[in-house]
Design a protein around this motif. Structure first.
Motif, PDB file in Angstrom:
ATOM      1  N   GLY A  46     -35.214   7.171 -43.653  1.00 15.99           N
ATOM      2  CA  GLY A  46     -34.143   7.227 -44.635  1.00 15.99           C
ATOM      3  C   GLY A  46     -33.488   8.598 -44.654  1.00 15.99           C
ATOM      4  N   ILE A  47     -32.151   8.608 -44.631  1.00 17.22           N
ATOM      5  CA  ILE A  47     -31.373   9.849 -44.685  1.00 17.22           C
ATOM      6  C   ILE A  47     -30.150   9.623 -45.576  1.00 17.22           C
ATOM      7  CG2 ILE A  47     -32.079  10.626 -42.385  1.00 17.22           C
ATOM      8  CD1 ILE A  47     -29.263   9.674 -41.410  1.00 17.22           C
ATOM      9  N   LYS A  48     -29.444  10.699 -45.876  1.00 19.83           N
ATOM     10  CA  LYS A  48     -28.126  10.593 -46.491  1.00 19.83           C
ATOM     11  C   LYS A  48     -27.097  10.413 -45.374  1.00 19.83           C
ATOM     12  CE  LYS A  48     -29.309  11.331 -50.823  1.00 19.83           C
ATOM     13  NZ  LYS A  48     -28.911  12.541 -51.555  1.00 19.83           N
ATOM     14  N   TYR A  49     -26.027   9.702 -45.681  1.00 20.87           N
ATOM     15  CA  TYR A  49     -24.954   9.485 -44.714  1.00 20.87           C
ATOM     16  C   TYR A  49     -23.717  10.332 -45.019  1.00 20.87           C
ATOM     17  CZ  TYR A  49     -26.883   5.268 -42.390  1.00 20.87           C
ATOM     18  OH  TYR A  49     -27.625   4.377 -41.640  1.00 20.87           O
ATOM     19  N   GLN A  57     -23.129  10.634 -41.271  1.00 20.46           N
ATOM     20  CA  GLN A  57     -22.857   9.598 -40.283  1.00 20.46           C
ATOM     21  C   GLN A  57     -21.457   9.784 -39.715  1.00 20.46           C
ATOM     22  OE1 GLN A  57     -22.028   5.622 -41.652  1.00 20.46           O
ATOM     23  NE2 GLN A  57     -23.109   4.693 -39.936  1.00 20.46           N
ATOM     24  N   ASP A  58     -21.350   9.709 -38.380  1.00 22.85           N
ATOM     25  CA  ASP A  58     -20.059   9.716 -37.698  1.00 22.85           C
ATOM     26  C   ASP A  58     -20.109   8.616 -36.650  1.00 22.85           C
ATOM     27  OD1 ASP A  58     -17.547  10.337 -36.745  1.00 22.85           O
ATOM     28  OD2 ASP A  58     -18.274  11.911 -35.406  1.00 22.85           O
ATOM     29  N   PHE A  62     -25.541  10.687 -35.965  1.00 21.99           N
ATOM     30  CA  PHE A  62     -26.003  11.264 -37.217  1.00 21.99           C
ATOM     31  C   PHE A  62     -26.300  12.733 -36.987  1.00 21.99           C
ATOM     32  CE2 PHE A  62     -26.900   6.789 -37.237  1.00 21.99           C
ATOM     33  CZ  PHE A  62     -26.458   6.386 -38.487  1.00 21.99           C
ATOM     34  N   THR A  63     -25.742  13.576 -37.841  1.00 18.98           N
ATOM     35  CA  THR A  63     -25.888  15.014 -37.675  1.00 18.98           C
ATOM     36  C   THR A  63     -26.407  15.639 -38.966  1.00 18.98           C
ATOM     37  OG1 THR A  63     -23.576  15.364 -38.349  1.00 18.98           O
ATOM     38  CG2 THR A  63     -24.014  15.144 -35.986  1.00 18.98           C
ATOM     39  N   GLY A  64     -26.919  16.868 -38.846  1.00 17.01           N
ATOM     40  CA  GLY A  64     -27.354  17.606 -40.023  1.00 17.01           C
ATOM     41  C   GLY A  64     -28.788  18.093 -39.918  1.00 17.01           C
TER      42      GLY A  64
END
Length: 283
Positions: A46-49, A57-58, A62-64
């Motif tokens: 689970g992550i933030k988008y 999200q792009d 997924f980056t960060g």
């Protein structure tokens, strides 16, 4: 730690900030093939988008910092990158997602608290953030929350960050709510508000987007401690292995490099007294 400036996310973040309103898939709608949590062939994380610099999200990418840490930890647990399925877990649904088995673990600016530990388990922390302020890059009047008396302060609807400032530091601050931090940034850029508040690393990611580059700065005077942990199902047997991976990530220099890569373009340095942190002992 040396001061870093911020850009790896610039192109992706600018084109994706609109996702803060609609997001990608909800919990239970992972990217790639749908495999049950804990199935062994994949790991559902689970992550933030919608958080530039942390979880963004792009398209299919997924980056960060959170997603990069998740990839590192998953790799140490024996999963290749193509075995990782990222699932959007908004703040309100994180405990439920773990309890229902929708995800195996969560990396999503997930502060470790005693209340949450009654419902789930945590590994980490892997980062310690602090509530801070984002202001115009040429602002010299606001150096901390006490300077917000009589000024307009933006935070997202439902957040307690701005209310904390009103209660603890500046009773006369005027609170302005917006649906997302991208909207707060727009208000800051237009002069409708004087500052935006949330965790410092979230603000740093916001300032790093192509759209905002050079416009804003993080004040750099954090006034809380937010210990980001890895959310795990209650009494998970993976805590020790996750902590070992976090420790290795810090010791081999990867942690510092990931911070640098994901905070390039904003005037931001993590609190060196608290970072990098030492993971807590597993309960």
């Amino acid at each position: 730690m040396r001061k870093h400036t911020m850009g790896l996310l610039a192109m992706a973040a600018a084109s994706t900030l609109a996702l803060s309103a609609c997001g990608g898939g909800e919990v239970g709608e992972p990217t790639g093939e749908d495999t049950a949590a804990g199935g062994g062939d994949t790991i559902r994380i689970g992550i933030k988008y919608d958080q530039p610099g942390l979880g963004l999200q792009d398209g299919d990418s997924f980056t960060g910092f959170d997603t990069d840490v998740a990839r590192y930890v998953a790799g140490k647990l024996g999963y290749s990158e193509d075995q990782i399925q990222f699932v959007e877990t908004i703040s309100a649904n994180r405990e439920t997602a773990l309890q229902n088995g929708d995800v195996d673990m969560i990396f999503a600016t997930y502060s470790i608290t005693d209340e949450r530990k009654e419902l789930i388990s945590f590994a980490g922390p892997y980062f310690v953030a602090g509530q801070d302020l984002l202001v115009a890059s040429d602002n010299t009047d606001i150096t901390g929350p006490e300077d917000l008396e009589g000024k307009n302060l933006c935070s997202v609807t439902g957040s307690t960050s701005a209310e904390n400032i009103k209660t603890e530091y500046a009773e006369g601050v005027q609170l302005v709510e917006r649906g997302g931090y991208a909207e707060c940034a727009t208000a800051l850029g237009s002069g409708a508000v004087d500052a935006v508040t949330t965790d410092d690393i979230i603000l740093a990611g916001l300032a790093a987007t192509e759209e905002n580059a050079g416009k804003f700065k993080v004040v750099g005077a954090p006034f809380s401690e937010e210990r980001y942990g890895v959310g795990l199902p209650k009494d998970s047997d993976q805590c020790e292995d996750v902590n070992a991976a976090i420790t290795e990530m810090i010791e081999d220099g990867t942690w510092e490099q990931l911070i640098a890569d994901n905070t390039e373009g904003a005037d931001y340095t993590p609190n060196a007294d608290l970072n990098p942190p030492t993971p807590d002992a597993c309960a």
